[in-house]
Design a protein around this motif. Sequence first.
Motif, PDB file in Angstrom:
ATOM      1  N   THR A 172       0.859  -1.181   0.000  1.00 55.61           N
ATOM      2  CA  THR A 172       0.000   0.000   0.000  1.00 55.61           C
ATOM      3  C   THR A 172       0.894   1.229   0.000  1.00 55.61           C
ATOM      4  O   THR A 172       1.545   1.532   0.996  1.00 55.61           O
ATOM      5  CB  THR A 172      -0.920   0.007   1.231  1.00 55.61           C
ATOM      6  OG1 THR A 172      -1.725  -1.174   1.231  1.00 55.61           O
ATOM      7  CG2 THR A 172      -1.828   1.219   1.212  1.00 55.61           C
ATOM      8  N   VAL A 173       0.940   1.911  -1.124  1.00 55.08           N
ATOM      9  CA  VAL A 173       1.865   3.023  -1.286  1.00 55.08           C
ATOM     10  C   VAL A 173       1.276   4.279  -0.658  1.00 55.08           C
ATOM     11  O   VAL A 173       0.151   4.667  -0.961  1.00 55.08           O
ATOM     12  CB  VAL A 173       2.172   3.270  -2.774  1.00 55.08           C
ATOM     13  CG1 VAL A 173       3.096   4.473  -2.929  1.00 55.08           C
ATOM     14  CG2 VAL A 173       2.794   2.030  -3.401  1.00 55.08           C
ATOM     15  N   SER A 174       2.047   4.908   0.229  1.00 54.56           N
ATOM     16  CA  SER A 174       1.653   6.178   0.821  1.00 54.56           C
ATOM     17  C   SER A 174       2.380   7.302   0.096  1.00 54.56           C
ATOM     18  O   SER A 174       3.604   7.432   0.206  1.00 54.56           O
ATOM     19  CB  SER A 174       2.005   6.212   2.312  1.00 54.56           C
ATOM     20  OG  SER A 174       1.958   7.535   2.804  1.00 54.56           O
ATOM     21  N   GLN A 175       1.643   8.097  -0.641  1.00 55.02           N
ATOM     22  CA  GLN A 175       2.262   9.231  -1.325  1.00 55.02           C
ATOM     23  C   GLN A 175       2.804  10.227  -0.311  1.00 55.02           C
ATOM     24  O   GLN A 175       3.830  10.879  -0.533  1.00 55.02           O
ATOM     25  CB  GLN A 175       1.268   9.912  -2.259  1.00 55.02           C
ATOM     26  CG  GLN A 175       1.890  10.968  -3.155  1.00 55.02           C
ATOM     27  CD  GLN A 175       2.956  10.396  -4.082  1.00 55.02           C
ATOM     28  OE1 GLN A 175       2.749   9.356  -4.708  1.00 55.02           O
ATOM     29  NE2 GLN A 175       4.104  11.060  -4.153  1.00 55.02           N
ATOM     30  N   GLY A 176       2.130  10.321   0.835  1.00 60.44           N
ATOM     31  CA  GLY A 176       2.603  11.235   1.871  1.00 60.44           C
ATOM     32  C   GLY A 176       3.971  10.854   2.394  1.00 60.44           C
ATOM     33  O   GLY A 176       4.839  11.715   2.586  1.00 60.44           O
ATOM     34  N   ALA A 177       4.183   9.554   2.649  1.00 58.13           N
ATOM     35  CA  ALA A 177       5.491   9.105   3.130  1.00 58.13           C
ATOM     36  C   ALA A 177       6.564   9.359   2.082  1.00 58.13           C
ATOM     37  O   ALA A 177       7.685   9.782   2.401  1.00 58.13           O
ATOM     38  CB  ALA A 177       5.440   7.624   3.484  1.00 58.13           C
ATOM     39  N   ARG A 178       6.226   9.114   0.813  1.00 52.23           N
ATOM     40  CA  ARG A 178       7.185   9.362  -0.258  1.00 52.23           C
ATOM     41  C   ARG A 178       7.514  10.850  -0.347  1.00 52.23           C
ATOM     42  O   ARG A 178       8.688  11.241  -0.493  1.00 52.23           O
ATOM     43  CB  ARG A 178       6.630   8.879  -1.602  1.00 52.23           C
ATOM     44  CG  ARG A 178       6.439   7.380  -1.710  1.00 52.23           C
ATOM     45  CD  ARG A 178       6.128   6.990  -3.153  1.00 52.23           C
ATOM     46  NE  ARG A 178       7.270   7.277  -4.011  1.00 52.23           N
ATOM     47  CZ  ARG A 178       7.218   7.337  -5.346  1.00 52.23           C
ATOM     48  NH1 ARG A 178       6.058   7.158  -5.965  1.00 52.23           N
ATOM     49  NH2 ARG A 178       8.300   7.591  -6.055  1.00 52.23           N
ATOM     50  N   ASP A 179       6.498  11.692  -0.241  1.00 52.12           N
ATOM     51  CA  ASP A 179       6.712  13.132  -0.319  1.00 52.12           C
ATOM     52  C   ASP A 179       7.576  13.626   0.834  1.00 52.12           C
ATOM     53  O   ASP A 179       8.427  14.509   0.658  1.00 52.12           O
ATOM     54  CB  ASP A 179       5.371  13.874  -0.316  1.00 52.12           C
ATOM     55  CG  ASP A 179       4.570  13.695  -1.593  1.00 52.12           C
ATOM     56  OD1 ASP A 179       5.136  13.216  -2.596  1.00 52.12           O
ATOM     57  OD2 ASP A 179       3.366  14.032  -1.587  1.00 52.12           O
ATOM     58  N   ASP A 180       7.355  13.063   2.024  1.00 51.34           N
ATOM     59  CA  ASP A 180       8.125  13.522   3.172  1.00 51.34           C
ATOM     60  C   ASP A 180       9.571  13.058   3.077  1.00 51.34           C
ATOM     61  O   ASP A 180      10.491  13.781   3.482  1.00 51.34           O
ATOM     62  CB  ASP A 180       7.490  13.035   4.477  1.00 51.34           C
ATOM     63  CG  ASP A 180       7.994  13.819   5.674  1.00 51.34           C
ATOM     64  OD1 ASP A 180       8.105  15.058   5.572  1.00 51.34           O
ATOM     65  OD2 ASP A 180       8.307  13.195   6.703  1.00 51.34           O
ATOM     66  N   PHE A 181       9.789  11.862   2.545  1.00 56.17           N
ATOM     67  CA  PHE A 181      11.161  11.408   2.294  1.00 56.17           C
ATOM     68  C   PHE A 181      11.861  12.383   1.349  1.00 56.17           C
ATOM     69  O   PHE A 181      12.994  12.812   1.591  1.00 56.17           O
ATOM     70  CB  PHE A 181      11.140  10.005   1.694  1.00 56.17           C
ATOM     71  CG  PHE A 181      12.504   9.444   1.392  1.00 56.17           C
ATOM     72  CD1 PHE A 181      13.172   8.673   2.323  1.00 56.17           C
ATOM     73  CD2 PHE A 181      13.122   9.683   0.170  1.00 56.17           C
ATOM     74  CE1 PHE A 181      14.438   8.149   2.045  1.00 56.17           C
ATOM     75  CE2 PHE A 181      14.372   9.180  -0.118  1.00 56.17           C
ATOM     76  CZ  PHE A 181      15.033   8.410   0.822  1.00 56.17           C
ATOM     77  N   TRP A 182      11.177  12.761   0.272  1.00 56.40           N
ATOM     78  CA  TRP A 182      11.752  13.705  -0.693  1.00 56.40           C
ATOM     79  C   TRP A 182      12.011  15.057  -0.030  1.00 56.40           C
ATOM     80  O   TRP A 182      13.076  15.656  -0.226  1.00 56.40           O
ATOM     81  CB  TRP A 182      10.792  13.869  -1.878  1.00 56.40           C
ATOM     82  CG  TRP A 182      11.225  14.912  -2.855  1.00 56.40           C
ATOM     83  CD1 TRP A 182      12.075  14.751  -3.911  1.00 56.40           C
ATOM     84  CD2 TRP A 182      10.848  16.296  -2.850  1.00 56.40           C
ATOM     85  NE1 TRP A 182      12.244  15.953  -4.575  1.00 56.40           N
ATOM     86  CE2 TRP A 182      11.504  16.917  -3.937  1.00 56.40           C
ATOM     87  CE3 TRP A 182      10.010  17.062  -2.046  1.00 56.40           C
ATOM     88  CZ2 TRP A 182      11.345  18.267  -4.230  1.00 56.40           C
ATOM     89  CZ3 TRP A 182       9.864  18.407  -2.333  1.00 56.40           C
ATOM     90  CH2 TRP A 182      10.522  18.994  -3.411  1.00 56.40           C
ATOM     91  N   ARG A 183      11.040  15.536   0.757  1.00 58.62           N
ATOM     92  CA  ARG A 183      11.191  16.829   1.420  1.00 58.62           C
ATOM     93  C   ARG A 183      12.425  16.845   2.315  1.00 58.62           C
ATOM     94  O   ARG A 183      13.246  17.784   2.253  1.00 58.62           O
ATOM     95  CB  ARG A 183       9.951  17.139   2.263  1.00 58.62           C
ATOM     96  CG  ARG A 183      10.040  18.442   3.058  1.00 58.62           C
ATOM     97  CD  ARG A 183       8.891  18.585   4.039  1.00 58.62           C
ATOM     98  NE  ARG A 183       8.948  17.605   5.122  1.00 58.62           N
ATOM     99  CZ  ARG A 183       9.675  17.766   6.226  1.00 58.62           C
ATOM    100  NH1 ARG A 183      10.416  18.851   6.398  1.00 58.62           N
ATOM    101  NH2 ARG A 183       9.660  16.845   7.174  1.00 58.62           N
TER     102      ARG A 183
END
Length: 273
Positions: A172-183
């Motif tokens: 289950t991919v969390s776009q929020g987690a990915r975005d925060d990693f990038w941030r």
Amino acid sequence: MPTFTTSDGTDLYYSDWGTGQPVVLSHGWPLSSDAWAVERKLLADHGYRAIAHDRRGHGRSAQPWNGNDMDTYARDLAELIDGLDLRDVVLIGHSTGGGEVVRYAAQHGAGRVAKVITAGAVPPVMVQSESNPEGTPITAFDGIRAGVLADRSQFFQDLSLPFFGFNREGATVSQGARDDFWRQGMLAGIQAAYECVKAFSETDFTEDLRALDVPIFIAHGDDDQIVPIAAAALKSIELVKHGTLKVYEGAPHGIFGDYQQELDRDILEFIRG
């Protein structure tokens, strides 16, 4: 914004939440202390003093040209802990931060450290060699450096998938987690992001692990695609005197979801024990 200045004049950001026995948390590459936000609140809510810093060159800390190596990272941590006069300290480190806290505890922490916890940590040594055939080939780390130089913004977006295991079937991919990693990754200066790759991949922590004289809880996911368990936790547990190893079935490198919930329960239990 609380900061402290190291002996070489580098200003490092840190947070200091709660009261009680101090727990100091060290983050992974290329992140910041924000990666430990949930755990810092959890610890403070349970009566501990949770302290976490942004490693030099990362997050809200200064970005000096020099000092992006594990000895300096450990010295920075020592200066923070000494400056706050922390005692009976529990150290928690994820990935690169796991190496940082192990080196600090072994080389600087005598009389101050009570326990150590690592999760997905890089010790004993990541890079493949004749003596470490289970390690990751140097070409993989060369690829990371190339990605940082070529287009680190896209590289960090792509890296978030294996980091959290979002590239696995059924994840289950969390776009929020990915975005925060990038941030968080984009806050790291390019010099620190580049040089830290050598620090986390080529530093040998074997003697640090052997020197530890306090209990250590070694947590690692058996589906960690960033720091494979065979060259890390499974070797580290054989080197420490007072170690407990827990393998989290199916867990990735990034601390997220069910893995995070189970690990957080185990962190509290180990500290209390």
